[in-house]
Write a protein that holds these residues in place. Structure first.
Motif, PDB file in Angstrom:
ATOM      1  N   SER A   1       0.832  -1.207   0.000  1.00  0.00           N
ATOM      2  CA  SER A   1       0.000   0.000   0.000  1.00  0.00           C
ATOM      3  C   SER A   1       0.871   1.262   0.000  1.00  0.00           C
ATOM      4  N   ALA A   2       1.972   1.235   0.742  1.00  0.00           N
ATOM      5  CA  ALA A   2       2.868   2.402   0.765  1.00  0.00           C
ATOM      6  C   ALA A   2       3.565   2.569  -0.585  1.00  0.00           C
TER       7      ALA A   2
ATOM      8  N   ALA B   1       2.327   1.713  -3.434  1.00  0.00           N
ATOM      9  CA  ALA B   1       1.304   2.239  -4.344  1.00  0.00           C
ATOM     10  C   ALA B   1       1.136   3.744  -4.153  1.00  0.00           C
ATOM     11  N   GLU B   2       1.180   4.205  -2.916  1.00  0.00           N
ATOM     12  CA  GLU B   2       1.061   5.636  -2.642  1.00  0.00           C
ATOM     13  C   GLU B   2       2.240   6.407  -3.241  1.00  0.00           C
ATOM     14  N   ILE B   3       3.414   5.826  -3.160  1.00  0.00           N
ATOM     15  CA  ILE B   3       4.596   6.479  -3.731  1.00  0.00           C
ATOM     16  C   ILE B   3       4.455   6.594  -5.239  1.00  0.00           C
ATOM     17  N   VAL B   4       4.003   5.527  -5.861  1.00  0.00           N
ATOM     18  CA  VAL B   4       3.825   5.540  -7.316  1.00  0.00           C
ATOM     19  C   VAL B   4       2.763   6.564  -7.699  1.00  0.00           C
ATOM     20  N   LEU B   5       1.659   6.602  -6.962  1.00  0.00           N
ATOM     21  CA  LEU B   5       0.597   7.567  -7.269  1.00  0.00           C
ATOM     22  C   LEU B   5       1.071   9.003  -7.063  1.00  0.00           C
ATOM     23  N   ALA B   6       1.923   9.211  -6.071  1.00  0.00           N
ATOM     24  CA  ALA B   6       2.443  10.556  -5.823  1.00  0.00           C
ATOM     25  C   ALA B   6       3.363  11.002  -6.956  1.00  0.00           C
ATOM     26  N   ALA B   7       4.045  10.057  -7.565  1.00  0.00           N
ATOM     27  CA  ALA B   7       4.978  10.382  -8.652  1.00  0.00           C
ATOM     28  C   ALA B   7       4.322  10.237 -10.026  1.00  0.00           C
ATOM     29  N   GLU B   8       3.010  10.066 -10.063  1.00  0.00           N
ATOM     30  CA  GLU B   8       2.305   9.829 -11.327  1.00  0.00           C
ATOM     31  C   GLU B   8       2.527  10.957 -12.327  1.00  0.00           C
TER      32      GLU B   8
END
Length: 192
Positions: free
Chosen positions: A86-87, A89-96
């Protein structure tokens, strides 16, 4: 609780056989020439290390911490410290946004591949020596320009010094001439 296998000695014989194979792998042909076994050698080394550490408390503390150090060096320890999915995924979404921008730039580079593979770009290697010669000429011109700039500064400084000196001389001549003229002026008759 001691198991039945231990009681009949089969476990011990298996361990002894494994130890014998280990000694053969380590010592090779010298295994039969050695007076003591690998276990005895290790026990003697351990006792020598312990006796040499007498009075050195810091080294003893380091030996006690060796288990912790080995734990930190274990690759499995790093895996336990990694982020949960989950963390990640959050990193990837933040760098989208950055990833999309990078993807667009890469697509643009891919579209320009024909330009990069063109004859003009490939021919740049042929012009390297000419460019090097041109760069040398440019460096020489820059050095010459710096010399000229220094000469101009020196000449301007000398010019300013001469103009200042001449101005002072003219002022001195003017004062001298004024004194001379005032001294030789006809005197007015004095009123009675």
């Amino acid at each position: 609780v001691i198991s039945d296998k231990m009681a009949d000695g089969s476990e011990i014989s298996v361990l002894e056989a494994r130890l014998q194979r280990l000694e053969e792998a380590v010592y090779g042909d010298e295994v039969e020439q050695r007076s003591e076994s690998a276990v005895e050698s290790l026990a003697n080394l351990q006792s020598q290390v312990n006796s040499s550490l007498e009075g050195y408390d810091r080294i003893k503390q380091a030996w006690r911490k060796l288990e912790d150090i080995e734990k930190y060096l274990d690759p499995a320890f790093v895996e336990r410290l990694t982020l949960p999915d989950s963390a990640k995924a959050e990193i990837v979404l933040a760098a989208e946004k950055d990833m999309k921008s990078l993807a667009a730039q890469l697509e643009e580079v891919q579209k320009m591949k024909d330009v990069f593979d063109s004859e003009h770009v490939r021919a740049t290697a042929n012009y390297t020596s000419q460019l090097h010669n041109l760069a040398q000429v440019h460096i020489g011109q820059q050095e010459h320009a710096e010399v000229l700039t220094d000469d101009v500064r020196r000449l301007l400084s000398e010019y300013n010094r001469l103009v200042d000196l001449m101005s002072k001389q003219f002022v001195l001549w003017d004062e001298t001439l004024t004194k001379y003229e005032t001294a030789h002026l006809p005197k007015k008759p004095e009123a009675y």
